[in-house]
Scaffold this motif. Structure first.
Motif, PDB file in Angstrom:
ATOM      1  N   THR A 178      12.309  38.759  34.974  1.00 39.10           N
ATOM      2  CA  THR A 178      13.186  37.654  34.564  1.00 39.10           C
ATOM      3  C   THR A 178      12.449  36.347  34.269  1.00 39.10           C
ATOM      4  O   THR A 178      12.883  35.564  33.427  1.00 39.10           O
ATOM      5  CB  THR A 178      14.233  37.369  35.658  1.00 39.10           C
ATOM      6  N   ARG A 179      11.346  36.103  34.964  1.00 38.90           N
ATOM      7  CA  ARG A 179      10.677  34.803  34.872  1.00 38.90           C
ATOM      8  C   ARG A 179      10.129  34.459  33.490  1.00 38.90           C
ATOM      9  O   ARG A 179      10.195  33.274  33.092  1.00 38.90           O
ATOM     10  CB  ARG A 179       9.551  34.735  35.917  1.00 38.90           C
ATOM     11  N   PRO A 180       9.549  35.401  32.733  1.00 39.09           N
ATOM     12  CA  PRO A 180       8.971  35.006  31.436  1.00 39.09           C
ATOM     13  C   PRO A 180       9.947  34.278  30.517  1.00 39.09           C
ATOM     14  O   PRO A 180       9.589  33.282  29.885  1.00 39.09           O
ATOM     15  CB  PRO A 180       8.515  36.339  30.836  1.00 39.09           C
ATOM     16  N   LYS A 181      11.183  34.751  30.439  1.00 38.28           N
ATOM     17  CA  LYS A 181      12.163  34.107  29.570  1.00 38.28           C
ATOM     18  C   LYS A 181      12.472  32.696  30.049  1.00 38.28           C
ATOM     19  O   LYS A 181      12.510  31.746  29.261  1.00 38.28           O
ATOM     20  CB  LYS A 181      13.453  34.928  29.524  1.00 38.28           C
ATOM     21  N   LYS A 182      12.662  32.544  31.376  1.00 33.21           N
ATOM     22  CA  LYS A 182      12.958  31.221  31.933  1.00 33.21           C
ATOM     23  C   LYS A 182      11.780  30.276  31.756  1.00 33.21           C
ATOM     24  O   LYS A 182      11.953  29.102  31.398  1.00 33.21           O
ATOM     25  CB  LYS A 182      13.315  31.352  33.412  1.00 33.21           C
ATOM     26  N   SER A 183      10.576  30.785  32.008  1.00 37.33           N
ATOM     27  CA  SER A 183       9.384  29.949  31.858  1.00 37.33           C
ATOM     28  C   SER A 183       9.168  29.563  30.401  1.00 37.33           C
ATOM     29  O   SER A 183       8.752  28.440  30.098  1.00 37.33           O
ATOM     30  CB  SER A 183       8.151  30.668  32.403  1.00 37.33           C
ATOM     31  N   ALA A 184       9.440  30.498  29.491  1.00 35.38           N
ATOM     32  CA  ALA A 184       9.287  30.203  28.063  1.00 35.38           C
ATOM     33  C   ALA A 184      10.225  29.077  27.650  1.00 35.38           C
ATOM     34  O   ALA A 184       9.852  28.196  26.865  1.00 35.38           O
ATOM     35  CB  ALA A 184       9.549  31.457  27.238  1.00 35.38           C
TER      36      ALA A 184
END
Length: 343
Positions: free
Chosen positions: A52-58
């Protein structure tokens, strides 16, 4: 021939989930960042966080991304170029994570004839997950790919008086025209066990109200002590009132004891206690990055104002500050001419 390698954290190549994912994988799989057994780290990082984190971090990176690229990379490149202008030695830039690798930086120096390198981790305080991992990685790369090179590391510089004066002057400039009633020194957060793991005595660091102020050899590698020491030195130079300043730690993972108090909790506490005009300083960083530009300058302001605050500023990091550039050049030139570390 001597040369200098400046090293900072790093950045994904673009603010997209596609590029953020491998960057986060490299970062979070570092055993000095998440220091669990590899099998468990695999589950935590690749089985949970990276789902889940990559999308939020992006999305967070997209908010702060510059036309020229990642702010951290662009600022670091400008800084390195300005230092280069004040020294005869070749100056290269590398990052601990991402495509601008330490290996590429050392190769650039080798191609210019360098066989003796001053490694400069761009972190004022010592921590396993920042300063130490840079040194370990650099030594690993040197051993494997550049065995003929000699590498000397500039120590953490949080206590250097020249650095404190440069930092204090920058903070004073950032405070001009802002009538604050509180200044929050917000440092990057780390797990409490990292403090204990870095303690060479294995007994001094209790993370209580006394260990950081009781003299010990443990302070040489104690991030918490060094954060408090940085704050106290700046307060002394600027004459800041104790009642108008405090320390907090940002960023943490759940279900694990991390250094407290937490910055986001402090935003709410300070606002509810009537501290309505807040200035925030992030002295764990020398260059603005995702953590300062998005988490503190944007989200922090929103949290503070939502909690009842009235005005809020984030004071920028040193970035390309001319005094900071000159100080780094002074350090590297001292090393070149006197063959001794300047701090």
């Amino acid at each position: 021939m001597k040369g200098v390698l400046l090293v900072n954290l790093g950045s994904p190549d673009s603010p997209t989930a596609k590029d953020v994912k491998p960057y986060l994988d490299e970062f979070l799989m570092d055993e000095r960042v998440i220091d669990t057994p590899k099998w468990l780290r695999n589950i935590i990082v690749r089985g949970i966080i990276l789902q889940t984190r990559p999308k939020k971090s992006a999305e967070a990176y997209s908010k702060i991304w510059w036309e020229e690229g990642s702010p951290l990379i662009v600022i670091s490149e400008r800084f390195a170029q300005k230092v280069q202008e004040q020294t005869q030695m070749p100056v290269a830039l590398g990052m601990r994570y991402g495509s601008m690798t330490i290996k590429k930086g050392l190769q650039e120096l080798k191609d210019k004839g360098v066989d003796e390198v001053l490694l400069v981790p761009l972190y004022p305080q010592y921590a396993m997950s920042s300063f130490e991992t840079v040194v370990v990685k650099a030594m690993e790369v040197q051993s494997q790919d550049f065995p003929e090179m000699k590498v000397t590391t500039l120590p953490a510089f949080y206590g250097n008086q020249d650095y404190i004066e440069v930092l204090s002057k920058s903070i004073a400039k950032g405070l001009q025209g802002f009538e604050y009633d509180h200044i929050l020194f917000s440092y990057h957060g780390i797990p409490e066990r990292h403090i204990r793991k870095s303690d060479p005595t294995k007994f001094h660091c209790k993370i209580d109200q006394s260990c950081c102020s009781t003299n010990s050899v443990a302070h040489h590698t104690c991030y918490r002590h060094q954060c408090f020491a940085t704050t106290e030195k700046v307060k002394a130079i600027l004459g800041l009132e104790a009642t108008k300043t405090s320390i907090s730690f940002q960023s943490r993972l759940p279900n694990d004891p991390w250094l407290k108090p937490f910055t986001d909790f402090e935003f709410e506490r300070l606002a509810k206690e009537g501290k309505t005009k807040l200035a925030v300083i992030t002295p764990a960083f020398v260059a603005d990055c995702l953590e300062t530009l998005e988490e503190i300058a944007m989200e922090g302001k929103h949290q503070f104002l939502e909690a009842g605050g009235e005005s809020y500023i984030h004071i920028p990091c040193l970035n390309e500050n001319e005094d900071w550039v000159s100080l780094m050049a002074k350090w590297v030139n001292t090393w070149e001419s006197e063959e001794t570390l300047p701090i």
